[in-house]
Design a protein around this motif. Structure first.
Motif, PDB file in Angstrom:
ATOM      1  N   GLY A 206       0.826  -1.213   0.000  1.00 46.12           N
ATOM      2  CA  GLY A 206       0.000   0.000   0.000  1.00 46.12           C
ATOM      3  C   GLY A 206       0.855   1.255   0.000  1.00 46.12           C
ATOM      4  O   GLY A 206       0.563   2.232  -0.706  1.00 46.12           O
ATOM      5  N   ALA A 207       1.970   1.215   0.774  1.00 45.25           N
ATOM      6  CA  ALA A 207       2.883   2.364   0.821  1.00 45.25           C
ATOM      7  C   ALA A 207       3.471   2.630  -0.567  1.00 45.25           C
ATOM      8  O   ALA A 207       3.544   3.781  -1.008  1.00 45.25           O
ATOM      9  CB  ALA A 207       4.000   2.104   1.827  1.00 45.25           C
ATOM     10  N   ALA A 208       3.861   1.550  -1.266  1.00 43.38           N
ATOM     11  CA  ALA A 208       4.436   1.703  -2.612  1.00 43.38           C
ATOM     12  C   ALA A 208       3.419   2.341  -3.560  1.00 43.38           C
ATOM     13  O   ALA A 208       3.761   3.236  -4.349  1.00 43.38           O
ATOM     14  CB  ALA A 208       4.889   0.343  -3.139  1.00 43.38           C
ATOM     15  N   VAL A 209       2.145   1.892  -3.460  1.00 41.04           N
ATOM     16  CA  VAL A 209       1.081   2.445  -4.323  1.00 41.04           C
ATOM     17  C   VAL A 209       0.854   3.930  -4.012  1.00 41.04           C
ATOM     18  O   VAL A 209       0.734   4.763  -4.913  1.00 41.04           O
ATOM     19  CB  VAL A 209      -0.229   1.636  -4.148  1.00 41.04           C
ATOM     20  CG1 VAL A 209      -1.400   2.319  -4.857  1.00 41.04           C
ATOM     21  CG2 VAL A 209      -0.049   0.213  -4.677  1.00 41.04           C
ATOM     22  N   LEU A 210       0.812   4.262  -2.713  1.00 42.95           N
ATOM     23  CA  LEU A 210       0.571   5.659  -2.305  1.00 42.95           C
ATOM     24  C   LEU A 210       1.728   6.567  -2.736  1.00 42.95           C
ATOM     25  O   LEU A 210       1.508   7.699  -3.177  1.00 42.95           O
ATOM     26  CB  LEU A 210       0.361   5.733  -0.791  1.00 42.95           C
ATOM     27  CG  LEU A 210      -0.983   5.167  -0.295  1.00 42.95           C
ATOM     28  CD1 LEU A 210      -0.932   4.884   1.203  1.00 42.95           C
ATOM     29  CD2 LEU A 210      -2.129   6.121  -0.603  1.00 42.95           C
ATOM     30  N   TYR A 211       2.950   6.068  -2.619  1.00 40.26           N
ATOM     31  CA  TYR A 211       4.104   6.867  -3.058  1.00 40.26           C
ATOM     32  C   TYR A 211       4.072   7.077  -4.573  1.00 40.26           C
ATOM     33  O   TYR A 211       4.406   8.163  -5.065  1.00 40.26           O
ATOM     34  CB  TYR A 211       5.415   6.184  -2.656  1.00 40.26           C
ATOM     35  CG  TYR A 211       5.798   6.362  -1.202  1.00 40.26           C
ATOM     36  CD1 TYR A 211       5.612   7.587  -0.554  1.00 40.26           C
ATOM     37  CD2 TYR A 211       6.357   5.321  -0.468  1.00 40.26           C
ATOM     38  CE1 TYR A 211       5.975   7.759   0.777  1.00 40.26           C
ATOM     39  CE2 TYR A 211       6.732   5.476   0.872  1.00 40.26           C
ATOM     40  CZ  TYR A 211       6.530   6.695   1.486  1.00 40.26           C
ATOM     41  OH  TYR A 211       6.885   6.869   2.803  1.00 40.26           O
ATOM     42  N   ALA A 212       3.671   6.028  -5.313  1.00 40.32           N
ATOM     43  CA  ALA A 212       3.555   6.167  -6.772  1.00 40.32           C
ATOM     44  C   ALA A 212       2.477   7.195  -7.116  1.00 40.32           C
ATOM     45  O   ALA A 212       2.650   8.025  -8.025  1.00 40.32           O
ATOM     46  CB  ALA A 212       3.216   4.819  -7.400  1.00 40.32           C
ATOM     47  N   GLY A 213       1.365   7.163  -6.370  1.00 40.78           N
ATOM     48  CA  GLY A 213       0.300   8.154  -6.556  1.00 40.78           C
ATOM     49  C   GLY A 213       0.790   9.561  -6.267  1.00 40.78           C
ATOM     50  O   GLY A 213       0.477  10.514  -7.001  1.00 40.78           O
ATOM     51  N   PHE A 214       1.606   9.687  -5.211  1.00 39.46           N
ATOM     52  CA  PHE A 214       2.183  10.990  -4.859  1.00 39.46           C
ATOM     53  C   PHE A 214       3.042  11.516  -6.008  1.00 39.46           C
ATOM     54  O   PHE A 214       2.934  12.684  -6.407  1.00 39.46           O
ATOM     55  CB  PHE A 214       3.018  10.853  -3.578  1.00 39.46           C
ATOM     56  CG  PHE A 214       3.835  12.072  -3.232  1.00 39.46           C
ATOM     57  CD1 PHE A 214       3.225  13.251  -2.829  1.00 39.46           C
ATOM     58  CD2 PHE A 214       5.231  12.052  -3.315  1.00 39.46           C
ATOM     59  CE1 PHE A 214       3.976  14.386  -2.514  1.00 39.46           C
ATOM     60  CE2 PHE A 214       5.986  13.171  -3.005  1.00 39.46           C
ATOM     61  CZ  PHE A 214       5.352  14.334  -2.603  1.00 39.46           C
ATOM     62  N   ALA A 215       3.892  10.635  -6.553  1.00 38.25           N
ATOM     63  CA  ALA A 215       4.765  11.047  -7.664  1.00 38.25           C
ATOM     64  C   ALA A 215       3.939  11.508  -8.872  1.00 38.25           C
ATOM     65  O   ALA A 215       4.255  12.521  -9.502  1.00 38.25           O
ATOM     66  CB  ALA A 215       5.688   9.890  -8.053  1.00 38.25           C
ATOM     67  N   ALA A 216       2.844  10.773  -9.153  1.00 35.16           N
ATOM     68  CA  ALA A 216       1.987  11.137 -10.297  1.00 35.16           C
ATOM     69  C   ALA A 216       1.315  12.492 -10.070  1.00 35.16           C
ATOM     70  O   ALA A 216       1.258  13.332 -10.979  1.00 35.16           O
ATOM     71  CB  ALA A 216       0.936  10.048 -10.517  1.00 35.16           C
ATOM     72  N   VAL A 217       0.818  12.703  -8.843  1.00 35.93           N
ATOM     73  CA  VAL A 217       0.152  13.971  -8.510  1.00 35.93           C
ATOM     74  C   VAL A 217       1.144  15.140  -8.615  1.00 35.93           C
ATOM     75  O   VAL A 217       0.817  16.207  -9.130  1.00 35.93           O
ATOM     76  CB  VAL A 217      -0.463  13.897  -7.086  1.00 35.93           C
ATOM     77  CG1 VAL A 217      -0.822  15.287  -6.560  1.00 35.93           C
ATOM     78  CG2 VAL A 217      -1.708  13.010  -7.095  1.00 35.93           C
ATOM     79  N   GLU A 218       2.366  14.917  -8.127  1.00 33.08           N
ATOM     80  CA  GLU A 218       3.374  15.992  -8.149  1.00 33.08           C
ATOM     81  C   GLU A 218       3.745  16.375  -9.585  1.00 33.08           C
ATOM     82  O   GLU A 218       3.987  17.530  -9.882  1.00 33.08           O
ATOM     83  CB  GLU A 218       4.623  15.583  -7.360  1.00 33.08           C
ATOM     84  CG  GLU A 218       4.386  15.388  -5.872  1.00 33.08           C
ATOM     85  CD  GLU A 218       3.638  16.546  -5.238  1.00 33.08           C
ATOM     86  OE1 GLU A 218       4.255  17.567  -4.944  1.00 33.08           O
ATOM     87  OE2 GLU A 218       2.410  16.425  -5.029  1.00 33.08           O
ATOM     88  N   ARG A 219       3.820  15.364 -10.458  1.00 30.36           N
ATOM     89  CA  ARG A 219       4.171  15.663 -11.854  1.00 30.36           C
ATOM     90  C   ARG A 219       3.073  16.457 -12.552  1.00 30.36           C
ATOM     91  O   ARG A 219       3.335  17.291 -13.398  1.00 30.36           O
ATOM     92  CB  ARG A 219       4.429  14.354 -12.614  1.00 30.36           C
ATOM     93  CG  ARG A 219       5.786  13.761 -12.296  1.00 30.36           C
ATOM     94  CD  ARG A 219       6.244  12.768 -13.349  1.00 30.36           C
ATOM     95  NE  ARG A 219       7.430  12.058 -12.885  1.00 30.36           N
ATOM     96  CZ  ARG A 219       7.378  10.897 -12.244  1.00 30.36           C
ATOM     97  NH1 ARG A 219       6.239  10.308 -11.998  1.00 30.36           N
ATOM     98  NH2 ARG A 219       8.487  10.314 -11.861  1.00 30.36           N
ATOM     99  N   ALA A 220       1.814  16.162 -12.179  1.00 32.34           N
ATOM    100  CA  ALA A 220       0.675  16.804 -12.848  1.00 32.34           C
ATOM    101  C   ALA A 220       0.311  18.154 -12.233  1.00 32.34           C
ATOM    102  O   ALA A 220      -0.297  18.997 -12.895  1.00 32.34           O
ATOM    103  CB  ALA A 220      -0.537  15.875 -12.803  1.00 32.34           C
ATOM    104  N   ALA A 221       0.689  18.369 -10.968  1.00 30.32           N
ATOM    105  CA  ALA A 221       0.257  19.574 -10.257  1.00 30.32           C
ATOM    106  C   ALA A 221       0.912  20.827 -10.832  1.00 30.32           C
ATOM    107  O   ALA A 221       2.083  20.816 -11.206  1.00 30.32           O
ATOM    108  CB  ALA A 221       0.595  19.453  -8.770  1.00 30.32           C
ATOM    109  N   ARG A 222       0.131  21.911 -10.886  1.00 27.03           N
ATOM    110  CA  ARG A 222       0.679  23.186 -11.372  1.00 27.03           C
ATOM    111  C   ARG A 222       1.610  23.807 -10.331  1.00 27.03           C
ATOM    112  O   ARG A 222       2.547  24.520 -10.673  1.00 27.03           O
ATOM    113  CB  ARG A 222      -0.463  24.157 -11.695  1.00 27.03           C
ATOM    114  CG  ARG A 222      -1.206  23.743 -12.974  1.00 27.03           C
ATOM    115  CD  ARG A 222      -2.403  24.633 -13.238  1.00 27.03           C
ATOM    116  NE  ARG A 222      -2.017  26.022 -13.492  1.00 27.03           N
ATOM    117  CZ  ARG A 222      -2.895  27.002 -13.689  1.00 27.03           C
ATOM    118  NH1 ARG A 222      -4.204  26.736 -13.658  1.00 27.03           N
ATOM    119  NH2 ARG A 222      -2.493  28.232 -13.935  1.00 27.03           N
ATOM    120  N   ALA A 223       1.311  23.565  -9.067  1.00 28.23           N
ATOM    121  CA  ALA A 223       2.201  24.049  -7.996  1.00 28.23           C
ATOM    122  C   ALA A 223       2.474  22.872  -7.057  1.00 28.23           C
ATOM    123  O   ALA A 223       1.868  22.754  -6.003  1.00 28.23           O
ATOM    124  CB  ALA A 223       1.540  25.203  -7.231  1.00 28.23           C
TER     125      ALA A 223
END
Length: 474
Positions: free
Chosen positions: A245-262
């Motif tokens: 679950g931690a690996a999935v959440l970290y991957a989600g974090f990376a995806a959100v950070e790449r897409a986020a404007r800030a």
């Protein structure tokens, strides 16, 4: 007009606020409480466990819940300070921290205790970046370096004072007072700060709340899995599911950070070798130091029958050694470069850990445990300074703030992960009150320090850092 005033205005800075040094003193008191609460709990753990009937896992969370929320939400706290104004965010964080301290002290069961610790961490994550923002904007030029030097010293002395104050309070009025002591101090700071810190107009800032929640949840899931391994074993689904679950959440974090404007954290920072090296060193050094406090406190009181005060006093030379190591490293880094100091510090930490692998149920702690702790702490103190100077001294001036945020985050989260890992390795010893599990955990610490020395030799860039006077790690 004095020379310093004309010099300041020549650099287009606003006139210096006459209240700035008083404000710094009060802000440092608030920051001191936050740092104190990382280590003050360690000495109180056995008494808390006995009073509230806490098992090993809950005891581990009593330490990690605070540093997890403090580290995981700190970057969001920094953005909130920009969006809402630093003074307002600082006061809100301090109010949350003070109220949470009261709740934690009043706790009569594990859920209330852990809920209070989580809320303390949230308050700290709001307060600390806002406080640093106020310090960096209130001072300019050489004054700023002096103010940041005071700020950095608070970080070192807070951790050291925590173990002693924890021992005095736990042995005296009781473990609840390690939390109650924050309440009058917090209220006093809340009352005086508005008169000393001017309100500044907030800056428009986008808030990456999904990013903050994902990275904190990911780390919580990782720690849950690591702690669960001590009871269920590494191959059990109760361990593997949260780790996955931690690996999935970290991957989600990376995806959100790449897409986020800030984005909350510019992941591109990790492609910069100095920042990656600084984050790695900070993670390992904090993990080891907080692990030593945790293991040492439970071993001394649970296995050897030491009082909380005697335990706190025994930790004092360790705290002095950490400060001495930091002081020596600050002088050496500019002469021999970051890589040599980082590798040397980790090697010293590994050598100091070796005597700890031979602890017994009845040998003298003054010839075995204490010298090992002091030598290891000396090495780790040097690594802390090298982590900060490498990350901040080898990046552009305008990215120093971002780099500082990354290193600060790894500082807090490292403590959480270190305690979770050693708690699991030492599980049998903690539950049975025998030395076996503790020596296994210290062996793991010695190996971790040795491997990290080798990694640092390849990862830390050659050369000598040039400090920009940007924000510093706490």
């Amino acid at each position: 007009m004095t020379h310093s005033a004309s010099h300041t205005q020549a650099h287009h800075h606003p006139p210096a606020d006459p209240r700035r040094w008083a404000a710094l003193a009060v802000i440092c008191v608030a920051q001191f409480m936050l740092i104190l609460d990382v280590t003050v709990v360690n000495v109180a753990l056995p008494d808390m466990a006995a009073d509230l009937r806490l098992d090993r896992a809950t005891l581990t969370w009593a330490v990690t819940a605070y540093t997890l929320c403090f580290g995981g939400l700190m970057l969001l706290g920094g953005r909130l300070a920009d969006a809402l104004g630093a003074r307002r965010t600082l006061l809100a964080g301090l109010a949350v921290f003070t109220a949470a301290s009261l709740v934690t002290g009043l706790a009569e069961n594990a859920p209330t205790l852990l809920g209070g610790r989580i809320a303390q961490g949230v308050g700290a994550a709001l307060l600390s970046p806002a406080a640093l923002s106020i310090v960096t904007t209130a001072f300019h030029g050489t004054e700023r370096n002096k103010a940041l030097g005071v700020w950095a010293a608070i970080g070192g002395s807070g951790a050291a004072a925590g173990v002693l104050i924890g021992g005095v309070l736990t042995d005296g009025p009781g473990w609840q007072w390690v939390f109650y002591v924050n309440v009058p101090i917090g209220l006093a700071v809340l009352a005086t700060l508005p008169a000393l810190v001017p309100a500044r107009a907030p800056q428009p800032a986008r808030l990456d709340i999904p990013g903050a929640l994902l990275v904190t949840a990911g780390t919580a899931s990782l720690i849950y899995g690591l702690v669960e391994a001590g009871d269920s074993g590494w191959g059990d689904s109760a361990t593997l599911v949260p780790l996955a679950g931690a690996a999935v959440l970290y991957a989600g974090f990376a995806a959100v950070e790449r897409a986020a404007r800030a984005p909350l954290m510019d992941l591109g920072m990790f492609t910069r070798r100095p920042v990656l090296a600084g984050a790695f060193l900070m993670l390992v050094a904090t993990a080891l130091l907080i692990a030593y406090f945790f293991l040492g406190s439970v071993y001394l009181q649970h296995v050897r029958g030491f009082s909380p005060l005697r335990t706190g006093l025994l930790f004092l030379p360790m705290a002095v050694a950490t400060a001495l190591g930091a002081h020596l490293a600050a002088r050496l880094v500019g002469r021999v470069g970051s890589r040599a100091v980082a590798v040397g510090g980790m090697v010293i930490a590994a050598l100091g850990s070796v005597p700890l692998t031979r602890l017994s149920d009845d040998g003298s702690v003054y010839t075995g445990l204490l010298p090992g702790f002091v030598v290891a702490s000396l090495g780790l103190g040097a690594v802390f300074v090298t982590a900060t100077t490498t990350a901040l001294g080898m990046v552009d001036h305008h990215t120093a703030g971002l780099a500082s945020g990354v290193v600060n985050t790894f500082h807090e989260v490292g403590g959480s992960i270190g305690v979770a890992v050693v708690s699991t390795i030492a599980a049998a010893g903690i539950d049975a009150g025998t030395v076996g599990g503790f020596t296994d955990a210290f062996t793991a610490c010695a190996l971790a320090a040795g491997v990290s020395a080798a990694v640092a030799g390849g990862l830390v860039p050659r050369g000598k850092p040039q400090l920009t006077g940007g924000p510093h790690v706490h």
